[in-house]
Scaffold this motif. Structure first.
Motif, PDB file in Angstrom:
ATOM      1  N   LYS A 253       0.827  -1.210   0.000  1.00 51.73           N
ATOM      2  CA  LYS A 253       0.000   0.000   0.000  1.00 51.73           C
ATOM      3  C   LYS A 253       0.862   1.261   0.000  1.00 51.73           C
ATOM      4  O   LYS A 253       0.580   2.227  -0.717  1.00 51.73           O
ATOM      5  CB  LYS A 253      -0.931   0.003   1.214  1.00 51.73           C
ATOM      6  N   GLU A 254       1.922   1.216   0.799  1.00 50.67           N
ATOM      7  CA  GLU A 254       2.825   2.374   0.857  1.00 50.67           C
ATOM      8  C   GLU A 254       3.496   2.600  -0.494  1.00 50.67           C
ATOM      9  O   GLU A 254       3.578   3.734  -0.984  1.00 50.67           O
ATOM     10  CB  GLU A 254       3.870   2.134   1.946  1.00 50.67           C
ATOM     11  N   GLU A 255       3.951   1.495  -1.121  1.00 45.40           N
ATOM     12  CA  GLU A 255       4.635   1.592  -2.404  1.00 45.40           C
ATOM     13  C   GLU A 255       3.706   2.128  -3.487  1.00 45.40           C
ATOM     14  O   GLU A 255       4.055   3.052  -4.234  1.00 45.40           O
ATOM     15  CB  GLU A 255       5.162   0.212  -2.807  1.00 45.40           C
ATOM     16  N   TYR A 256       2.529   1.540  -3.554  1.00 41.83           N
ATOM     17  CA  TYR A 256       1.612   1.942  -4.624  1.00 41.83           C
ATOM     18  C   TYR A 256       0.930   3.282  -4.343  1.00 41.83           C
ATOM     19  O   TYR A 256       0.526   3.972  -5.269  1.00 41.83           O
ATOM     20  CB  TYR A 256       0.589   0.833  -4.879  1.00 41.83           C
ATOM     21  N   GLN A 257       0.817   3.630  -3.041  1.00 38.63           N
ATOM     22  CA  GLN A 257       0.292   4.951  -2.724  1.00 38.63           C
ATOM     23  C   GLN A 257       1.271   6.024  -3.194  1.00 38.63           C
ATOM     24  O   GLN A 257       0.869   7.079  -3.694  1.00 38.63           O
ATOM     25  CB  GLN A 257       0.051   5.076  -1.207  1.00 38.63           C
ATOM     26  N   THR A 258       2.561   5.701  -3.072  1.00 40.46           N
ATOM     27  CA  THR A 258       3.588   6.627  -3.576  1.00 40.46           C
ATOM     28  C   THR A 258       3.463   6.778  -5.085  1.00 40.46           C
ATOM     29  O   THR A 258       3.553   7.888  -5.620  1.00 40.46           O
ATOM     30  CB  THR A 258       4.990   6.109  -3.204  1.00 40.46           C
ATOM     31  N   ARG A 259       3.251   5.653  -5.758  1.00 36.62           N
ATOM     32  CA  ARG A 259       3.085   5.711  -7.214  1.00 36.62           C
ATOM     33  C   ARG A 259       1.838   6.515  -7.592  1.00 36.62           C
ATOM     34  O   ARG A 259       1.858   7.301  -8.541  1.00 36.62           O
ATOM     35  CB  ARG A 259       2.969   4.302  -7.787  1.00 36.62           C
ATOM     36  N   ILE A 260       0.767   6.305  -6.853  1.00 35.36           N
ATOM     37  CA  ILE A 260      -0.469   7.041  -7.143  1.00 35.36           C
ATOM     38  C   ILE A 260      -0.271   8.530  -6.902  1.00 35.36           C
ATOM     39  O   ILE A 260      -0.701   9.379  -7.691  1.00 35.36           O
ATOM     40  CB  ILE A 260      -1.633   6.490  -6.281  1.00 35.36           C
ATOM     41  N   THR A 261       0.422   8.834  -5.788  1.00 38.22           N
ATOM     42  CA  THR A 261       0.707  10.240  -5.479  1.00 38.22           C
ATOM     43  C   THR A 261       1.570  10.865  -6.566  1.00 38.22           C
ATOM     44  O   THR A 261       1.327  11.998  -7.003  1.00 38.22           O
ATOM     45  CB  THR A 261       1.401  10.348  -4.111  1.00 38.22           C
ATOM     46  N   ASP A 262       2.587  10.116  -7.001  1.00 36.53           N
ATOM     47  CA  ASP A 262       3.439  10.613  -8.088  1.00 36.53           C
ATOM     48  C   ASP A 262       2.626  10.799  -9.362  1.00 36.53           C
ATOM     49  O   ASP A 262       2.816  11.788 -10.103  1.00 36.53           O
ATOM     50  CB  ASP A 262       4.591   9.629  -8.346  1.00 36.53           C
ATOM     51  N   GLY A 263       1.737   9.870  -9.621  1.00 35.26           N
ATOM     52  CA  GLY A 263       0.889   9.991 -10.800  1.00 35.26           C
ATOM     53  C   GLY A 263      -0.009  11.199 -10.724  1.00 35.26           C
ATOM     54  O   GLY A 263      -0.202  11.920 -11.723  1.00 35.26           O
TER      55      GLY A 263
END
Length: 930
Positions: A253-263
């Motif tokens: 969740k932390e990893e993909y939340q970072t990706r979503i935030t970056d997106g």
């Protein structure tokens, strides 16, 4: 004198070739069945063990639902007794322009290696080695392209999708050519596998770990000891990984939340760039408008003063006006281009924002991953290992009952035959003793006869049992598996047992009877043995029946009970042959129609389409559109869960399909619940569960008992068995909405569909299944064809084995009837000659004795039906795999064919007896021995 003795011994063999050959045949059949069935299972397992050892197949495989990260690796490396661990990747893809699902594995270094059949293993990222089953479709040097279904939380697992074929392989983990298990791509059923380089996978975590252990190296992988050791290691790994699901979920969740935030940040930046560009364009517009206003003001001023402008000033004004018009045109062109790009950018931004929103929602609904700990039998694709093991245990189960029963009958008849031989040689025995031979010399004659006849048959049976039957069984199953040709090993233990049984059956009875005979003096031995004394039989006391019988029928009745030993031998001998035939044909019937019964009468859907745990509105719309397409006949929404229970002799994790219909009235259109014994329909209970019959037998529960199953979150759920429904393949559990609410303490959620197609052919089912599997909202598709293929392999193999046993039983029946008939005629040749002298016709003489054989054969057939049913019940109880039930119902052919075979043999032997009696030398038979 010794030469005379041996001459007499060989003469006795030459004079009774039929008896000698029949004893030899009985022992050959018995030892062939005993040795063949006893060695085939171990030979199969030894072949599989050697194959697994050669490829160093993992003892346990760990598969992470969301991958295996560094923290998982650190814990797995701490496993007790760990010898080797190797981490790798796997991904299910589809061959381009087909629906065939292929599982791509990363190349292994030293655990679960691959057997090269042609070419080499991949060395570069653009190379691939396909499973051998594709060797007829591709050749080395060909290109193969795949398509990949993207995961919910990632874009792509593979860096490339096109490869060059450099070799063909077999896997030590996937042994079946028919049932390779479920797949997350294609039709939902795995069609093949392949090996690629590790650097093809574009992920920063591993997907599976293969482990081998020190304490399993010298254990038979099919033994209980091995199973127990594996369970200990699985328990240890379960404890080590106990807290990892929550930690892994948090990390993901932390990893993909970072990706979503970056997106989202990139989207915001794109919006700002569009706004800045719009602002610059607006400023240019303002400047253009300002210049235009100034020019118009000058022109208006000139017009108002009505003063002719100098030529130079007029020319400048015209130039300014033309320049302004040109700038306006340039602005309009820029504005139009900008607005077009802006529209495209905004559309892309909106699309990406929607994706981010869906990704955010998916992430929020993401559940803790499951760490699947699998033995060789449980690994995805390991169905072949399980079926192969099941086939070997099926042969073992048959070996534990068929040869014992067959040998009992063969030994019984051999015992009688040898006893009769000693009695026939009574006069010769007296002569030898009178000539001065001692008892030990005379004994040699009978022990040698029994030894040679039984051992020659046994040795032949042992040789055929070690070679022919394993090859027959291998021929029955080899097309469905990738294991090597069955290896043949010499098994001295069962060979010794066969030899001892031969001595017990043929030598011991001869020795016992001879010892009894040799107690008499030579003068007594030279006289015929006194006939069995007659006595009143029960039927004589029933006068109203006895008076109505003819003379010959009375003689038949009295002789049957006068020669009780021969009566019992005939009944038991025929009963044994009929029982084996009956059991063989009954087992064939029990396995022949289970596919049609289950998937024609009981299960009426073609597939189960299961949704992801969370489905967006767009994904749901895609699923609904396909469900409402013209190819679908009917569909029914259900709550579907994969429950589990560790059970069975191998302590396998049994997969149980729990189905809760949303509309119980229409449920019978898809699944028919009924009691097999009574045929009555079973309604879904308000409290409790209806389970399949095979599951009830495996768990040893009945209606009213309670069972505990684990759900997908590994939570134990206790439920009461309210009904047991007929079902032959797979484990099922059915609940009502109310029953689910009471058991799970929550309302059932429709997450799957039972689907019936308008065209239910295998090809169309796979085609439609592939369409569903390709949808991003679909978790998987369960087809009936996967299970039917698995059962077909078992049925085909068992059918061939039973055919061999039926042939053996038929031959046994022929030899038994021949022996007993021959003994009967030989014992009573003087009696038959007497009635022939008295004027009986040949037909009457034959029926005089053969009528007894016919009656005793009929009694044996009826007895054989009863014993055969017990044998059939035993076989269908112990033989089937854990998830398969054979139909216990009997067929007419099971009664008719064995009776017809024995009746035909009896009829043919009747003609043989008639011919022998027609040509008998009455004077020779009746002359005095004084």
């Amino acid at each position: 004198m010794k030469k005379k003795l041996w001459k007499d011994i060989f003469k006795s063999i030459a004079k009774s070739k039929g008896r000698f050959v029949s004893i030899m045949g009985l022992m050959m059949l018995g030892s062939f069945a005993l040795v063949g069935l006893k060695v085939t299972g171990p030979d199969m397992r030894a072949t599989g063990e050697d194959y697994s050892a050669k490829l160093n197949v993992a003892d346990v495989t760990v598969i992470g639902g969301l991958g295996i990260d560094k923290s998982d690796e650190a814990l797995i490396d701490q496993a007790k007794g760990l010898e080797k661990v190797e981490y790798g990747y796997l991904k299910d893809v589809v061959i381009k322009d087909t629906d065939d699902s292929v599982r791509l594995f990363s190349a292994s270094d030293n655990v679960s290696e691959y057997q090269l059949t042609k070419g080499r293993l991949p060395e570069k990222s653009n190379e691939i080695a396909l499973s051998q089953m594709y060797a007829n479709e591709y050749k080395i040097g060909d290109q193969i392209d795949f398509t990949e279904k993207q995961d919910q939380t990632s874009s792509s697992t593979l860096k490339r999708h096109n490869f060059k074929v450099v070799g063909f392989v077999y896997s030590g983990e996937i042994l079946s050519n028919v049932n390779l298990g479920q797949s997350t791509a294609g039709t939902g059923a795995l069609k093949g596998y392949a090996v690629v380089s590790k650097n093809v996978f574009d992920v920063d975590y591993y997907m599976l770990a293969r482990l081998t252990f020190d304490d399993t190296k010298n254990l038979d992988p099919y033994s209980t000891a091995y199973t127990d050791k594996i369970q200990e290691h699985k328990d240890d790994l379960t404890e080590l990984l106990k807290g990892q699901p929550a930690q892994r979920l948090s990390s993901i969740k932390e990893e993909y939340q970072t990706r979503i935030t970056d997106g989202q940040q990139r989207i915001d930046n794109a919006k700002q760039e569009i706004t800045a560009a719009q602002l610059q364009l607006d400023e240019a517009k303002q400047q253009l408008d300002s210049n235009k206003d100034a020019l118009q003001a000058k022109m208006q001023q000139a017009n108002e003063q009505n003063i002719p402008l100098p030529a130079e000033a007029s020319q400048q004004l015209s130039s300014a006006q033309a320049e302004l018009a040109l700038k306006e045109q340039e602005y309009e062109e820029k504005n139009q281009a900008f607005q077009k790009k802006k529209g495209e950018a905004e559309a892309e931004i909106n699309q990406n924002e929607q994706r981010l929103t869906e990704a955010q929602e998916t992430l929020e609904h993401l559940e803790e991953p499951e760490y699947s700990l699998n033995s060789r039998r449980e690994i995805p694709g390991g169905e072949g290992y399980k079926i192969y093991s099941s086939l070997s245990t099926i042969v073992d189960a048959l070996a534990n009952v068929f040869p014992i029963f067959l040998y009992f009958v063969a030994a019984l008849v051999t015992f009688t035959t040898m006893s009769r031989f000693v009695e026939e040689e009574r006069t010769n025995t007296g002569t030898l003793k009178a000539l001065g031979y001692d008892n030990r010399d005379v004994m040699k004659k009978f022990t040698f006869y029994g030894l040679v006849s039984s051992l020659s048959g046994t040795v032949l049976g042992v040789i055929l049992g070690h070679t022919l039957l394993p090859l027959i069984v291998y021929n029955a199953y080899h097309s469905g598996f990738t294991v090597p040709k069955i290896g043949m090993h010499f098994h001295w233990q069962v060979t010794l047992v066969a030899l001892l049984l031969a001595l017990f059956s043929a030598v011991l009875p001869a020795w016992l009877v001879a010892v009894k005979e040799l107690r008499e003096k030579p003068a007594q031995l030279l006289l015929p043995k006194a006939p069995t004394a007659g006595s009143k039989i029960l039927l004589e006391r029933i006068t109203f029946i006895w008076k109505r019988l003819s003379f010959t029928h009375k003689v038949t009745a009295r002789n049957i009970f006068r020669y009780k030993k021969r009566m019992l031998m005939t009944i038991f001998g025929v009963a044994g042959a009929v029982a084996l035939l009956f059991a063989g044909f009954s087992v064939q019937h029990s396995i022949s129609g289970i596919n049609d019964r289950q998937f024609g009468d009981l299960i009426r859907y073609d597939m189960i389409v299961a949704e992801n745990n969370y489905v967006t509105d767009d994904q749901q719309q895609e699923i609904d559109d396909l469900l409402n397409s013209s190819s679908i006949d009917k569909k029914e929404a259900v709550c579907y869960e994969e429950m589990s229970k560790v059970a069975g002799a191998n302590q396998d994790k049994q997969s149980i399909k729990l189905i809760v219909p949303s509309n119980e009235e229409q449920f019978s259109d898809y699944i028919q619940l009924e009691n097999r014994q009574t045929g009555k329909k079973i309604a879904l209970p308000d409290n409790g569960v209806v389970i399949s019959e095979r599951l009830s037998k495996l768990l040893n529960v009945e209606k009213g008992d309670s069972i505990v199953l684990k759900d997908e979150n590994d939570q134990k759920r206790e439920m009461k068995v309210s009904g047991i429904t007929e079902m032959y393949m797979g484990h099922f559990a059915f609940m009502s909405q109310e029953g689910y609410q009471k058991t799970f303490d929550q309302q059932p959620k429709d997450n799957a569909y039972l689907v019936r197609l308008k065209t239910s052919t295998v090809s169309n089912t796979e085609k439609q299944a592939a369409k569903f599997t390709n949808l991003s909202g679909v978790k998987g598709v369960v087809q009936n064809t996967t299970l039917t293929n698995q059962v077909d392999t078992i049925v085909h193999s068992l059918d061939k084995i039973m055919t061999v046993l039926i042939i053996i039983a038929a031959l046994l029946g022929i030899v038994i009837l021949y022996n007993l008939t021959n003994i009967n005629v030989s014992e009573r040749i003087r009696e038959l000659s007497t009635i022939k002298v008295l004027g009986f016709y040949d037909k009457e003489v034959t029926l005089y004795i053969y009528r007894e054989t016919i009656l005793l054969t009929l009694m044996g057939i009826l007895t054989g039906f009863g014993v055969g049913e017990l044998l059939h019940r035993y076989i269908i109880t112990v033989v089937p795999p854990d998830d398969v039930m054979f139909n216990p119902a009997l067929s007419v052919t099971s009664f008719v064919i064995p009776a017809a075979i024995i009746s035909l043999v009896t009829l043919v032997l009747g003609f043989v007896v008639n011919r022998r009696l027609r040509n008998v030398d009455m004077l020779e038979a009746l002359k005095s021995v004084d």
